[in-house]
Write a protein that holds these residues in place. Structure first.
Motif, PDB file in Angstrom:
ATOM      1  N   MET A 110       0.812  -1.221   0.000  1.00 38.59           N
ATOM      2  CA  MET A 110       0.000   0.000   0.000  1.00 38.59           C
ATOM      3  C   MET A 110       0.846   1.271   0.000  1.00 38.59           C
ATOM      4  SD  MET A 110      -2.912  -0.911   2.781  1.00 38.59           S
ATOM      5  CE  MET A 110      -3.769  -2.463   2.770  1.00 38.59           C
ATOM      6  N   ASP A 164      -7.919 -11.573   2.349  1.00 41.86           N
ATOM      7  CA  ASP A 164      -8.458 -12.479   1.339  1.00 41.86           C
ATOM      8  C   ASP A 164      -7.504 -13.663   1.160  1.00 41.86           C
ATOM      9  OD1 ASP A 164      -6.370 -11.714  -0.402  1.00 41.86           O
ATOM     10  OD2 ASP A 164      -7.636 -10.378  -1.577  1.00 41.86           O
ATOM     11  N   LYS A 210      -4.247 -10.190   0.977  1.00 42.34           N
ATOM     12  CA  LYS A 210      -4.515  -8.755   0.884  1.00 42.34           C
ATOM     13  C   LYS A 210      -5.652  -8.382   1.830  1.00 42.34           C
ATOM     14  CE  LYS A 210      -3.008  -8.319  -3.926  1.00 42.34           C
ATOM     15  NZ  LYS A 210      -1.671  -8.504  -3.591  1.00 42.34           N
ATOM     16  N   ASN A 212      -9.108  -6.814   2.951  1.00 44.51           N
ATOM     17  CA  ASN A 212     -10.382  -6.670   2.244  1.00 44.51           C
ATOM     18  C   ASN A 212     -10.655  -5.196   1.935  1.00 44.51           C
ATOM     19  OD1 ASN A 212     -12.136  -5.310   4.202  1.00 44.51           O
ATOM     20  ND2 ASN A 212     -12.075  -7.213   5.369  1.00 44.51           N
ATOM     21  N   PRO A 213     -11.452  -4.924   0.893  1.00 46.32           N
ATOM     22  CA  PRO A 213     -11.676  -3.524   0.470  1.00 46.32           C
ATOM     23  C   PRO A 213     -12.207  -2.609   1.580  1.00 46.32           C
ATOM     24  CG  PRO A 213     -12.464  -5.029  -1.211  1.00 46.32           C
ATOM     25  CD  PRO A 213     -12.090  -5.872  -0.016  1.00 46.32           C
ATOM     26  N   GLY A 214     -13.093  -3.099   2.416  1.00 45.15           N
ATOM     27  CA  GLY A 214     -13.636  -2.259   3.486  1.00 45.15           C
ATOM     28  C   GLY A 214     -12.583  -1.847   4.496  1.00 45.15           C
ATOM     29  N   SER A 215     -11.709  -2.760   4.855  1.00 47.81           N
ATOM     30  CA  SER A 215     -10.644  -2.463   5.813  1.00 47.81           C
ATOM     31  C   SER A 215      -9.455  -1.776   5.144  1.00 47.81           C
ATOM     32  CB  SER A 215     -10.174  -3.752   6.496  1.00 47.81           C
ATOM     33  OG  SER A 215     -11.227  -4.340   7.225  1.00 47.81           O
ATOM     34  N   LYS A 216      -9.275  -2.007   3.854  1.00 43.39           N
ATOM     35  CA  LYS A 216      -8.129  -1.433   3.150  1.00 43.39           C
ATOM     36  C   LYS A 216      -8.155   0.087   3.213  1.00 43.39           C
ATOM     37  CE  LYS A 216      -5.501  -1.256  -1.058  1.00 43.39           C
ATOM     38  NZ  LYS A 216      -5.319  -1.661  -2.422  1.00 43.39           N
ATOM     39  N   LYS A 217      -9.329   0.681   3.114  1.00 43.99           N
ATOM     40  CA  LYS A 217      -9.419   2.144   3.168  1.00 43.99           C
ATOM     41  C   LYS A 217      -8.853   2.664   4.494  1.00 43.99           C
ATOM     42  CE  LYS A 217     -12.581   6.015   2.786  1.00 43.99           C
ATOM     43  NZ  LYS A 217     -13.967   6.464   2.704  1.00 43.99           N
ATOM     44  N   GLN A 255      -5.088   2.068   4.508  1.00 48.43           N
ATOM     45  CA  GLN A 255      -4.448   2.996   3.573  1.00 48.43           C
ATOM     46  C   GLN A 255      -4.331   4.390   4.184  1.00 48.43           C
ATOM     47  OE1 GLN A 255      -3.212   2.142   0.209  1.00 48.43           O
ATOM     48  NE2 GLN A 255      -2.089   3.940   0.942  1.00 48.43           N
TER      49      GLN A 255
END
Length: 183
Positions: free
Chosen positions: A29, A154, A158, A160-165, A168
């Motif tokens: 990231m 996942d 990586k 997950n999209p919800g936690s990635k924000k 990041q």
């Protein structure tokens, strides 16, 4: 392009460590000018002040890796409401002998993931206390006490999209911190 070499210290030796997985995911990231290197702390002998004058090769390597970095990233689990012994051992080795600390002045970030409801909140607080004494400027906000839930990672490791924000946002703050304080 200036590169920032980041020494990543994972406070777990476990092969399937959640925190190692988090460290790997976070490195992806970061911007391209940030190079992350996980530092081996598993082969360090137990710290003994008698060995300060003649450190072992693993201790020399640890100190050299830290000194060569422009920043630090601590990714640690919480053991019994504190940091793991292996992490404290590495911190002690690299801070000694007195007056020859490899940690001093290196900007740091502290984060961790755990299956416990409070994530790694207490371990992070204990680690921040140690780093303050060692004159390590440590990112204060945002804090990230990550409670691992099913699907956080996942199948490729990586976030997950919800936690990635959220992660990041933390990474962006960390990058700005290092760019401000790196020497």
């Amino acid at each position: 392009m200036h590169q920032y070499h980041i020494a990543v210290i994972v406070g777990s030796l476990r092969e399937a460590s959640l925190n190692r997985k988090l460290a790997d995911a976070m490195a992806e990231m970061a911007p391209l000018d940030f190079i992350f290197k996980q530092i081996n702390i598993g082969d360090l002998p137990l710290y003994n002040q008698d060995a300060d004058a003649h450190p072992s090769e693993p201790v020399k390597r640890l100190k050299a890796d830290i000194k060569a970095s422009q920043g630090l990233l601590f990714v640690t689990p919480e053991y019994n409401r504190s940091i793991p012994g292996v992490l404290k051992n590495a911190i002690d080795h690299a801070s000694r002998p007195y007056g020859d600390s490899a940690w001093q002045g290196k900007p740091a970030g502290v984060i961790g993931v755990s299956i416990g409801a409070i994530g790694t909140a207490l371990a992070q607080q204990h680690l921040r206390n140690i780093l303050a004494y060692l004159d390590v400027p440590t990112l204060g906000q945002p804090e990230a006490f990550i409670h691992l839930i099913e699907g956080f990672f996942d199948e490729d490791g990586k976030v997950n999209p919800g936690s990635k924000k959220f992660i990041q946002t933390w990474m962006d703050s960390y990058v700005a911190w290092v760019r401000t304080y790196a020497v």
